[in-house]
Write a protein that holds these residues in place. Structure first.
Motif, PDB file in Angstrom:
ATOM      1  N   VAL A 204     -38.770   8.806  23.193  1.00  0.00           N
ATOM      2  CA  VAL A 204     -38.534  10.221  22.909  1.00  0.00           C
ATOM      3  C   VAL A 204     -39.386  11.046  23.873  1.00  0.00           C
ATOM      4  CG1 VAL A 204     -38.682  12.033  21.183  1.00  0.00           C
ATOM      5  CG2 VAL A 204     -38.035   9.716  20.503  1.00  0.00           C
ATOM      6  N   LYS A 205     -38.724  11.893  24.673  1.00  0.00           N
ATOM      7  CA  LYS A 205     -39.437  12.716  25.645  1.00  0.00           C
ATOM      8  C   LYS A 205     -39.682  14.125  25.141  1.00  0.00           C
ATOM      9  CE  LYS A 205     -40.430  11.621  29.154  1.00  0.00           C
ATOM     10  NZ  LYS A 205     -41.686  10.996  29.598  1.00  0.00           N
ATOM     11  N   ASP A 206     -38.724  14.698  24.407  1.00  0.00           N
ATOM     12  CA  ASP A 206     -38.873  16.078  23.956  1.00  0.00           C
ATOM     13  C   ASP A 206     -37.974  16.312  22.753  1.00  0.00           C
ATOM     14  OD1 ASP A 206     -39.661  18.663  23.769  1.00  0.00           O
ATOM     15  OD2 ASP A 206     -38.497  19.415  25.463  1.00  0.00           O
ATOM     16  N   ILE A 207     -38.496  17.043  21.777  1.00  0.00           N
ATOM     17  CA  ILE A 207     -37.726  17.430  20.592  1.00  0.00           C
ATOM     18  C   ILE A 207     -37.548  18.939  20.662  1.00  0.00           C
ATOM     19  CG2 ILE A 207     -37.608  17.417  18.072  1.00  0.00           C
ATOM     20  CD1 ILE A 207     -39.485  15.038  18.076  1.00  0.00           C
ATOM     21  N   ARG A 208     -36.355  19.383  21.022  1.00  0.00           N
ATOM     22  CA  ARG A 208     -36.083  20.804  21.153  1.00  0.00           C
ATOM     23  C   ARG A 208     -35.353  21.319  19.923  1.00  0.00           C
ATOM     24  NH1 ARG A 208     -35.269  18.988  26.586  1.00  0.00           N
ATOM     25  NH2 ARG A 208     -33.057  18.657  26.186  1.00  0.00           N
ATOM     26  N   VAL A 209     -34.981  22.591  19.990  1.00  0.00           N
ATOM     27  CA  VAL A 209     -34.374  23.223  18.822  1.00  0.00           C
ATOM     28  C   VAL A 209     -33.015  22.615  18.523  1.00  0.00           C
ATOM     29  CG1 VAL A 209     -33.530  25.393  17.880  1.00  0.00           C
ATOM     30  CG2 VAL A 209     -35.623  25.352  19.224  1.00  0.00           C
ATOM     31  N   ARG A 210     -32.220  22.368  19.551  1.00  0.00           N
ATOM     32  CA  ARG A 210     -30.856  21.900  19.321  1.00  0.00           C
ATOM     33  C   ARG A 210     -30.721  20.398  19.453  1.00  0.00           C
ATOM     34  NH1 ARG A 210     -26.442  20.165  21.670  1.00  0.00           N
ATOM     35  NH2 ARG A 210     -27.572  19.953  23.633  1.00  0.00           N
ATOM     36  N   ALA A 211     -31.431  19.799  20.377  1.00  0.00           N
ATOM     37  CA  ALA A 211     -31.231  18.377  20.662  1.00  0.00           C
ATOM     38  C   ALA A 211     -32.562  17.737  21.022  1.00  0.00           C
ATOM     39  CB  ALA A 211     -30.219  18.193  21.797  1.00  0.00           C
ATOM     40  N   THR A 212     -32.530  16.411  21.031  1.00  0.00           N
ATOM     41  CA  THR A 212     -33.699  15.611  21.379  1.00  0.00           C
ATOM     42  C   THR A 212     -33.393  14.802  22.631  1.00  0.00           C
ATOM     43  OG1 THR A 212     -34.435  15.455  19.087  1.00  0.00           O
ATOM     44  CG2 THR A 212     -35.240  13.775  20.603  1.00  0.00           C
ATOM     45  N   GLU A 213     -34.321  14.789  23.554  1.00  0.00           N
ATOM     46  CA  GLU A 213     -34.145  14.064  24.817  1.00  0.00           C
ATOM     47  C   GLU A 213     -34.805  12.702  24.716  1.00  0.00           C
ATOM     48  OE1 GLU A 213     -35.343  14.339  29.540  1.00  0.00           O
ATOM     49  OE2 GLU A 213     -35.796  15.998  28.171  1.00  0.00           O
ATOM     50  N   ILE A 214     -34.044  11.672  25.057  1.00  0.00           N
ATOM     51  CA  ILE A 214     -34.529  10.287  25.051  1.00  0.00           C
ATOM     52  C   ILE A 214     -34.428   9.746  26.471  1.00  0.00           C
ATOM     53  CG2 ILE A 214     -34.159   7.965  24.157  1.00  0.00           C
ATOM     54  CD1 ILE A 214     -33.023   9.185  21.651  1.00  0.00           C
ATOM     55  N   GLU A 215     -35.494   9.166  26.957  1.00  0.00           N
ATOM     56  CA  GLU A 215     -35.505   8.532  28.275  1.00  0.00           C
ATOM     57  C   GLU A 215     -35.348   7.029  28.076  1.00  0.00           C
ATOM     58  OE1 GLU A 215     -38.285   8.059  32.265  1.00  0.00           O
ATOM     59  OE2 GLU A 215     -38.923   9.322  30.599  1.00  0.00           O
ATOM     60  N   THR A 216     -34.258   6.476  28.600  1.00  0.00           N
ATOM     61  CA  THR A 216     -34.004   5.051  28.464  1.00  0.00           C
ATOM     62  C   THR A 216     -34.907   4.273  29.403  1.00  0.00           C
ATOM     63  OG1 THR A 216     -32.266   5.011  30.153  1.00  0.00           O
ATOM     64  CG2 THR A 216     -31.609   5.597  27.892  1.00  0.00           C
ATOM     65  N   PHE A 217     -34.865   2.944  29.251  1.00  0.00           N
ATOM     66  CA  PHE A 217     -35.685   2.090  30.118  1.00  0.00           C
ATOM     67  C   PHE A 217     -35.119   2.013  31.525  1.00  0.00           C
ATOM     68  CE2 PHE A 217     -36.328   0.381  25.764  1.00  0.00           C
ATOM     69  CZ  PHE A 217     -37.651   0.764  25.633  1.00  0.00           C
ATOM     70  N   ASP A 218     -33.901   2.553  31.725  1.00  0.00           N
ATOM     71  CA  ASP A 218     -33.332   2.673  33.072  1.00  0.00           C
ATOM     72  C   ASP A 218     -33.709   3.998  33.727  1.00  0.00           C
ATOM     73  OD1 ASP A 218     -32.103   0.231  32.729  1.00  0.00           O
ATOM     74  OD2 ASP A 218     -30.296   1.114  31.850  1.00  0.00           O
ATOM     75  N   ARG A 219     -34.589   4.777  33.067  1.00  0.00           N
ATOM     76  CA  ARG A 219     -35.039   6.067  33.548  1.00  0.00           C
ATOM     77  C   ARG A 219     -33.912   7.104  33.548  1.00  0.00           C
ATOM     78  NH1 ARG A 219     -40.158   6.123  35.856  1.00  0.00           N
ATOM     79  NH2 ARG A 219     -41.347   4.490  34.790  1.00  0.00           N
ATOM     80  N   SER A 220     -32.912   6.914  32.735  1.00  0.00           N
ATOM     81  CA  SER A 220     -31.886   7.933  32.532  1.00  0.00           C
ATOM     82  C   SER A 220     -32.173   8.666  31.226  1.00  0.00           C
ATOM     83  CB  SER A 220     -30.488   7.299  32.490  1.00  0.00           C
ATOM     84  OG  SER A 220     -30.379   6.395  31.411  1.00  0.00           O
ATOM     85  N   SER A 221     -31.697   9.900  31.129  1.00  0.00           N
ATOM     86  CA  SER A 221     -31.959  10.724  29.954  1.00  0.00           C
ATOM     87  C   SER A 221     -30.718  10.817  29.087  1.00  0.00           C
ATOM     88  CB  SER A 221     -32.412  12.123  30.373  1.00  0.00           C
ATOM     89  OG  SER A 221     -33.656  12.061  31.043  1.00  0.00           O
TER      90      SER A 221
ATOM     91  N   ASN B  34     -27.714  21.709  14.010  1.00  0.00           N
ATOM     92  CA  ASN B  34     -28.680  21.088  14.915  1.00  0.00           C
ATOM     93  C   ASN B  34     -30.026  21.813  14.873  1.00  0.00           C
ATOM     94  OD1 ASN B  34     -26.957  19.056  15.934  1.00  0.00           O
ATOM     95  ND2 ASN B  34     -25.973  20.539  17.280  1.00  0.00           N
ATOM     96  N   PHE B  35     -29.995  23.146  14.717  1.00  0.00           N
ATOM     97  CA  PHE B  35     -31.235  23.911  14.663  1.00  0.00           C
ATOM     98  C   PHE B  35     -32.045  23.539  13.422  1.00  0.00           C
ATOM     99  CE2 PHE B  35     -33.499  27.699  13.131  1.00  0.00           C
ATOM    100  CZ  PHE B  35     -34.368  27.889  14.182  1.00  0.00           C
ATOM    101  N   VAL B  36     -31.370  23.512  12.270  1.00  0.00           N
ATOM    102  CA  VAL B  36     -32.065  23.137  11.034  1.00  0.00           C
ATOM    103  C   VAL B  36     -32.545  21.690  11.112  1.00  0.00           C
ATOM    104  CG1 VAL B  36     -31.807  22.865   8.546  1.00  0.00           C
ATOM    105  CG2 VAL B  36     -30.791  24.829   9.692  1.00  0.00           C
ATOM    106  N   SER B  37     -31.729  20.821  11.690  1.00  0.00           N
ATOM    107  CA  SER B  37     -32.145  19.420  11.842  1.00  0.00           C
ATOM    108  C   SER B  37     -33.374  19.314  12.731  1.00  0.00           C
ATOM    109  CB  SER B  37     -30.994  18.595  12.416  1.00  0.00           C
ATOM    110  OG  SER B  37     -29.866  18.638  11.564  1.00  0.00           O
TER     111      SER B  37
END
Length: 867
Positions: free
Chosen positions: A653-670, A625-628
């Protein structure tokens, strides 16, 4: 020629003079260190001789059994001073010895047997060897003196512990002996006359008078500072400070007011009081004998009352309950606060009276009666203060840490308040007094620590973490929360580092010298293999990491808020550059911290090898995940703000971190997706290259509608929308002749694909109303159902409802015929005809039952018979 010879002769004379001066300087420089070393060795020998003499005197006093408590205290102080001097002198000697050994090593190995050495080198080697021998002798003498001092210190400590145990566990019969109380009362009545007889004609003359005259202005100044701080601090805090913190949250506001009150009314006058005592203590003729002990105890009682009184007023605020910090009720704040103040006054007064009775030479009975009376009164007040009626009981906070600690502390305080009178009745007066003294000192210490901790946290939270809000501030609450957390950790670490040694000195019998040696050993550290661990290096590494990381984060924030927004880079690329800069800052901070800790960076290859083994066993997914994540930041297949679809999930796409990427859906859930899934799986990115995209609206009209009119209306709907691009132009496609309708599609391109749902919904609303106005029908699927032999089916159902027994089979009515009106219905017609209807199933079942002569179940022939 004559002039040239004179010039040449003068030049030669100057040259010889310079060379001679250099030789003299070199000789003086050679003799200088020897002279300095000789003086230092003589001073060391003199100090060792003085220490030996002092140790001899202490040994003689101990062997004569003339050891008093005062001698034990003074002797331990003297031994501490000797021990500190030995440590300092030994460190200097060891440093010089190390320098001599280094110089000897530079001369090389001594010649082998039968070989000769250069005379100058041989003389230098001999001189350095003599210096090493002298310094080594001094170090051995210091070790011997240190051993003697340690032995004497242990003997004095053993005597002190023995006497302390005997005194604490000693039992007297004072509480049950009326004669003791009568004797003590008669002596209390004579106390004023005793004081008058002893100090009525007291005159300060001679050296004491001169010294008192010299320090009188300083004492008066310190007294004025103490009084001004006490009065002015209360006035400033209660009148002016609350108005300046109106906009601060209530918890921080109370912490700021109480902490400032404590500083003004305790710290400032306390420091002035300590300075005044230091001025007195610097004059040996003033603080000596019993009167010196009495003055010392008066200063200690005043300092205790100053700090404890300020702490109680700051925590409970009995005269202004709205500013209280404790969990008491408004009525409880007054009762508990005033009771605590009375306890502090009685305890300080007891300290002064006990030392005063010792100074006057009163009997033991009066001291015991005084201790019993004061302890009983204090126990009653402590029991009243611990009652639950004066404290707030909030069920919501019942299971939190501080409310639980407060309840348990009150239980312990109540138990101690009951235990001390019981010990008094049993005769263990000294034990009860010892418990009371440690309880009072412990409560005072913890209260002061808690007040200062909350005050520094409130200051930091008010002026550092959350400054005045501004509209252009881009710092999120998460950043504030992280900064607040680490600053709180820093405050706790600093305060614990300061409080622990102070608590050890107050509540234990550990000597100051031993504590300093322990701290020095912790800072010097230990050697483990090729790595040197020490508290100093660890603190330096942590400080280096924090400073470098803070600077890099500052520059990262400047880069993301000031530099990159002024460039032509898009938002996703700006985020990638900022994130890469942040990761580089973390790596740099870690490397510098490791280097500051004393670790060789060349050993990182070994560490990397060990980490690679761990990766092979259990960290594959983390490293993957780190290399990705690095690949995502470099190749940028997705960016912050992109609309992506991953499997069944889609969002921004809300944030691209070292291990994972955070996605905010249209329902305002992450949704947190590991970076490896974004690299190895298919990802639909609606906004990778540009924000524009195509929208499609499907609609069907009846077969009798005017198709040209439909096309005109659809294009009109698309042309008047500003979100829809004019190029490529919108299109209306005639898709197919449907089963129930003529199918069309309106295709158009949007400036921002994020508006696709809103634009389509708006167009559909308008189309419905426009088609109604133009008389264009939007059809829906229709089905015609045809039933044959309906009369026979009606009779069969009626007979089946009566439950009649048939003697012969009744022909089954025809199965209803469904005439499909669409191609799908024609295709599934065979399956629908093969499945008999429910009425046909009932008739077939009755026919089979009549053929097998199954008797009727009974019941009313005209009613519903059970089957």
């Amino acid at each position: 020629m004559t002039s040239l010879r004179r010039v040449f002769a003068g030049f030669v004379i100057c040259l010889f003079a310079i060379m001679a001066a250099q030789n003299v300087t070199a000789q003086s420089n050679d003799n200088g260190p020897d002279a300095v070393q000789k003086i230092e060795l003589e001073n060391a020998q003199n100090r060792i001789s003085e220490w030996d003499g002092a140790l001899d005197d202490l040994e003689q006093t101990i062997t004569r059994d003339e050891v008093t408590n005062r001698f034990i205290n003074d002797g331990r102080d003297e031994l501490e001073a000797i021990h500190l001097g030995i440590v300092t002198l030994r460190d200097r000697a060891e440093e010089r010895l190390k320098r001599f050994k280094t110089a000897l090593g530079k001369l090389g190995d001594p010649p082998a047997e039968g070989q000769e050495e250069v005379p100058a080198v041989a003389r230098e080697r001999e001189r350095i060897g003599q210096d090493i021998a002298r310094v080594t002798g001094v170090i051995k003498q210091l070790e011997l003196v240190d051993f003697r001092a340690t032995e004497l210190s242990d003997q004095l400590a053993g005597l002190a512990r023995e006497r302390f145990t005997r005194r604490i566990l000693g039992r007297v019969d004072v509480p049950l002996d009326p004669g003791v109380w009568l004797t003590a009362w008669s002596e209390i009545v004579r106390l004023p006359s005793m004081v008058q007889a002893r100090y009525a004609n007291l005159e300060v003359d001679g050296q004491a008078a001169d010294e008192l005259a010299e320090i009188a202005p300083g004492l008066v100044l310190m007294t004025v500072i103490v009084i001004a701080a006490l009065i002015g601090g209360e006035v400033i805090v209660l009148r002016y400070m609350p108005g300046g913190w109106k906009t601060v949250p209530q918890e921080d506001r109370v912490a700021l007011i109480s902490g400032t009150r404590f500083l003004f009314t305790a710290m400032v006058p306390g420091i002035a009081l300590l300075i005044a005592y230091g001025i007195l203590d610097s004059r040996q003729a003033l603080l000596k004998g019993a009167m010196g002990d009495f003055i010392h105890q008066c200063f200690a009682a005043a300092l205790f009352l100053l700090f404890v009184g300020a702490a109680i007023r700051s925590v409970h605020s009995p005269f202004s309950p709205a500013l209280r910090r404790a969990g008491t009720t408004p009525r409880g704040a007054r009762i508990v606060g005033i009771s605590s103040l009375v306890v502090a006054v009685i305890f300080a007064w007891d300290m002064v009276l006990l030392q005063g009775a010792t100074t006057l030479g009163t009997s033991l009975e009066i001291a015991l009666v005084q201790s019993i009376s004061n302890v009983l009164v204090i126990s009653v007040l402590l029991f009243i203060s611990s009652l639950g009626a004066f404290w707030v009981h909030d069920e919501k906070d019942r299971h939190e840490f501080w409310p639980k600690l407060e309840r348990r502390s009150r239980r312990v305080l109540k138990a101690v308040a009951i235990l001390m009178p019981v010990l008094m009745v049993l005769g263990y007066v000294a034990l009860a007094r010892f418990i009371l003294e440690n309880l009072m000192m412990g409560l005072a210490f913890l209260t002061c620590y808690w007040l200062l901790r909350g005050y520094f946290r409130a200051l930091m939270h008010t002026y550092l973490v959350r400054p005045e809000p501004s509209e252009d501030s881009k710092t999120t609450d998460a950043v504030h929360g992280t900064l607040y957390f680490w600053l709180r950790v820093l405050i706790d670490v600093v305060m614990v580092t300061i409080a622990v040694p102070v608590a050890v000195m107050i509540f234990t019998d550990i000597a100051w010298t031993d504590l300093i040696l322990a701290v020095q050993q912790a800072f010097v550290g230990i050697q483990v293999g090729g790595i040197h661990f020490s508290l100093r290096s660890i603190l330096l590494a942590a400080l280096m990491f924090v400073i470098v990381l803070g600077l890099m984060r500052f520059f990262q924030r400047m880069l993301s808020t000031r530099v990159l927004p002024n460039t032509k880079l898009d938002q996703g690329l700006q985020h990638s550059v900022s994130a890469i800069f942040g990761y580089a800052g973390i790596c740099l901070a870690v490397l510098l911290a490791i280097s500051a800790a004393g670790m060789d960076l060349s050993n990182l290859a070994i560490i990397a090898g060990a980490i690679s083994v761990g990766i092979g066993f259990g960290m594959q997914s983390i490293v993957n995940n780190f290399v990705s994540g690095l690949i995502l930041l470099v190749e940028r297949p997705i960016k912050v703000g992109d609309w992506i679809v991953v499997g069944a999930d889609q969002g921004l796409v809300k944030d691209i971190r070292v291990r994972a990427t955070e996605i905010e859906t249209f329902d305002r859930s992450s949704i947190v997706i590991p970076n490896s899934e974004l690299i190895s799986n298919r990802v639909l990115n609606w906004t990778l290259k540009e924000r524009s995209g195509r929208g499609i609206i499907r609609i069907g009209v009846s077969y009798g509608a005017d198709v040209d009119k439909v096309r005109e209306i659809l294009l009109e709907m698309a042309d008047k929308r500003r979100e829809i691009l004019s190029y490529p132009a919108p299109q209306v496609i005639f898709m197919d002749f449907g089963a129930s309708s003529l199918d069309f599609e309106l295709r158009y391109f949007l400036r921002d694909i994020g508006d696709v749902i809103a634009v389509a919904s708006s167009i559909r609303f308008e189309l419905v109303q426009r088609f109604r106005d133009e008389g264009i029908e939007i059809p829906f699927p229709q089905r015609d159902l045809n039933l044959r032999d309906i009369d026979k089916l009606t009779d069969a159902i009626r007979d089946a409802g009566k439950g009649a027994v048939r003697s012969k089979p009744v022909p089954a009515p025809s199965v209803p015929d469904e005439t499909p009106t669409s191609d799908d219905e024609i295709e599934h017609g065979a399956d629908q005809k093969a499945a008999p209807s429910s009425s046909a199933k009932d008739i077939s079942r009755d026919r089979d039952a009549s053929g097998r002569d199954i008797p009727d179940a009974g019941g009313d022939p005209d009613g519903d018979a059970p089957r």
